[in-house]
Design a protein around this motif. Structure first.
Motif, mmCIF file in Angstrom:
data_model
loop_
_atom_site.group_PDB
_atom_site.id
_atom_site.type_symbol
_atom_site.label_atom_id
_atom_site.label_comp_id
_atom_site.label_asym_id
_atom_site.label_seq_id
_atom_site.Cartn_x
_atom_site.Cartn_y
_atom_site.Cartn_z
ATOM 1 N N ILE A 193 -34.334 -17.498 -40.225
ATOM 2 C CA ILE A 193 -35.134 -16.273 -40.114
ATOM 3 C C ILE A 193 -34.198 -15.110 -40.424
ATOM 4 O O ILE A 193 -33.106 -15.022 -39.864
ATOM 5 C CB ILE A 193 -35.750 -16.123 -38.714
ATOM 6 C CG1 ILE A 193 -36.660 -17.314 -38.393
ATOM 7 C CG2 ILE A 193 -36.527 -14.811 -38.602
ATOM 8 C CD1 ILE A 193 -37.213 -17.299 -36.976
ATOM 9 N N GLN A 213 -33.732 -10.886 -42.532
ATOM 10 C CA GLN A 213 -34.292 -9.695 -43.147
ATOM 11 C C GLN A 213 -33.174 -8.983 -43.911
ATOM 12 O O GLN A 213 -31.997 -9.162 -43.606
ATOM 13 C CB GLN A 213 -34.874 -8.730 -42.107
ATOM 14 C CG GLN A 213 -33.818 -8.002 -41.281
ATOM 15 C CD GLN A 213 -34.363 -6.741 -40.601
ATOM 16 O OE1 GLN A 213 -34.988 -6.840 -39.563
ATOM 17 N NE2 GLN A 213 -34.101 -5.576 -41.201
ATOM 18 N N ILE A 216 -39.862 -6.742 -37.585
ATOM 19 C CA ILE A 216 -41.014 -7.382 -38.215
ATOM 20 C C ILE A 216 -41.488 -6.660 -39.472
ATOM 21 O O ILE A 216 -42.501 -7.027 -40.033
ATOM 22 C CB ILE A 216 -42.187 -7.494 -37.215
ATOM 23 C CG1 ILE A 216 -42.589 -6.112 -36.692
ATOM 24 C CG2 ILE A 216 -41.824 -8.431 -36.079
ATOM 25 C CD1 ILE A 216 -43.836 -6.134 -35.826
ATOM 26 N N PRO A 244 -39.589 -9.420 -42.618
ATOM 27 C CA PRO A 244 -39.022 -10.718 -42.251
ATOM 28 C C PRO A 244 -39.121 -11.730 -43.386
ATOM 29 O O PRO A 244 -40.026 -11.674 -44.232
ATOM 30 C CB PRO A 244 -39.889 -11.144 -41.062
ATOM 31 C CG PRO A 244 -41.212 -10.512 -41.322
ATOM 32 C CD PRO A 244 -40.902 -9.189 -41.970
ATOM 33 N N ASP A 300 -40.731 -9.811 -32.538
ATOM 34 C CA ASP A 300 -39.324 -9.829 -32.960
ATOM 35 C C ASP A 300 -38.398 -10.333 -31.850
ATOM 36 O O ASP A 300 -37.396 -10.996 -32.117
ATOM 37 C CB ASP A 300 -38.883 -8.439 -33.450
ATOM 38 C CG ASP A 300 -39.459 -7.302 -32.619
ATOM 39 O OD1 ASP A 300 -39.939 -7.573 -31.491
ATOM 40 O OD2 ASP A 300 -39.439 -6.148 -33.076
#
Length: 398
Positions: free
Chosen positions: A238, A240, A288, A291, A316
């Motif tokens: 996960i 970003q 979020i 993501p 999150d």
């Protein structure tokens, strides 16, 4: 003496004849009774038994229910004919729920978002190299220039999905890429509402990475293919892109650190902000807004999304529950970064009421959902742990 012998012979012949007649009568009666009993009984049915997958995890059992069959009409060497197959009922407990009566090799449990033609052979519909990744934006037409810039950063390796919360879809025909995009339009809905309903893990199963992004992101310093190379290199499930902004950045861990590829944690910037250095918001945390999930992590996160909580606030802080160890598999990519423009266009879709502006009403709902989400998660965890403790106690007593 001769008369006595003749009488004895006659008696023996008479007894033999009577015995033979009685045997024939009994045999015929038995055949009639057997036929009547056979036709009066129902067809043979094997009992269907469902065993828990924990007991037979690797067995794909097929139970067949046999109805009226003319066994004499089949040759053992030929097996079942097509007419025989129609008289059998299949029951496969390991098939997906609702598909137990289908043959396993025929079940299509997963799908994709590949576009197909209405003509020709199905095997020729798709290019030799199919898209491996998916990117979804939740958009309003007012941000079309920004969306155009973003999508140009994603190669043909990506399936493009646009969720239109303002109902305007056909206007995007001005962009060449719109013809290969999937457009879904439901007015005044958030990206997490869309994601829960249109990005089920079994529907997007072919895609290795799933990007679920807002519309107000500047991507001048971002390249999607390079981004994927980096997250693979660092084992991020996960992630970003790091954030730069002309306005205040909410969570410090998302802020870009120049000169490095990735960071997964930050040091406490003020007393009390990091109760545990391996927990959010100092590790195991992303926001979020942009993501990126692997296929496996998204399957977990999708199940975490609540149907009635549409803004995603609180999500999150809970993402860490879907990967282990979270402080190593959740991270921020600094070398591919974005600018958060913070354009509250979705908030403007609310309705003013009770003297509150549309924006204020939406923001209050966001905070409310965050509280509900956290309480619901806490209650569920406590309930589960209590059930486990109770089951363990009972097993010990027994």
């Amino acid at each position: 003496m001769a008369n006595r012998s003749e009488n004895s012979l006659r008696c023996s012949i008479s007894k033999t004849t009577n015995g033979g007649i009685m045997f024939l009568i009994a045999t015929f009666a038995g055949m009639v009774i057997g036929f009547l009993l056979g036709t009066s009984f129902p067809s043979l049915s094997l009992i269907k038994m469902n065993f828990p997958s924990s007991i037979l995890p690797s067995v794909n059992t097929i139970y067949v229910e046999v109805e009226k069959q003319d066994i004499s009409s089949r040759s053992p060497s030929k097996g079942l004919s097509s007419s025989d197959a129609s008289s059998h009922k299949i029951w496969v407990p390991s098939n997906p729920r609702g598909a137990e009566m289908l043959p396993p090799s025929f079940v299509a449990a997963e799908s994709d978002l590949y576009l197909r033609r209405l003509w020709g052979l199905p095997k020729d519909d798709l290019p030799e190299v199919k898209p491996k990744y998916l990117v979804a934006f939740t958009v309003a037409y007012e941000q079309r220039k920004n969306i155009d810039d973003c999508i140009k950063k994603f190669s043909d390796n990506f399936t493009i999905v646009l969720f239109h919360y303002d109902g305007r879809t056909s206007e995007y025909d001005e962009f060449e890429w719109s013809r290969r995009a999937i457009h879904v339009s439901v007015p005044k809905q958030t990206k997490w509402w869309y994601a829960k309903r249109f990005l089920h893990p079994d529907i997007i199963a072919p895609y290795e990475y799933i990007f679920i992004w807002d519309e107000d992101l500047g991507v001048e310093n971002f390249d999607a293919e390079e981004y994927i190379k980096i997250v693979k290199k660092h084992g991020l499930e996960i992630s970003q892109p790091a954030v730069e902004s002309r306005k205040k950045i909410t969570w410090r861990i998302t802020k870009r650190i120049p000169g490095i590829e990735v960071h997964k944690e930050i040091k406490e910037w003020a007393p009390g902000h990091c109760k545990d250095p391996h927990l959010p918001p100092c590790a195991g945390f992303i926001e979020i807004m942009a993501p990126v999930f692997t296929r496996d992590s998204w399957r977990c996160v999708w199940h975490m999304l609540q149907n009635d909580l549409v803004h995603g606030w609180g999500l999150d802080f809970a993402l860490r529950k879907c990967v282990e160890p979270a402080h190593e598999k959740i991270g921020v990519v600094d070398s591919q970064w974005i600018i958060h423009q913070k354009i509250p266009s979705l908030a403007a879709q609310g309705t003013p009421q009770d003297g509150k502006s549309a924006f204020q009403g939406v923001r209050e709902r966001c905070h409310l959902e965050w509280t509900i989400f956290e309480k619901r998660m806490s209650r569920s965890e406590k309930k589960y742990l209590k059930e486990i403790a109770s089951a363990s106690s009972n097993s010990t007593l027994n």
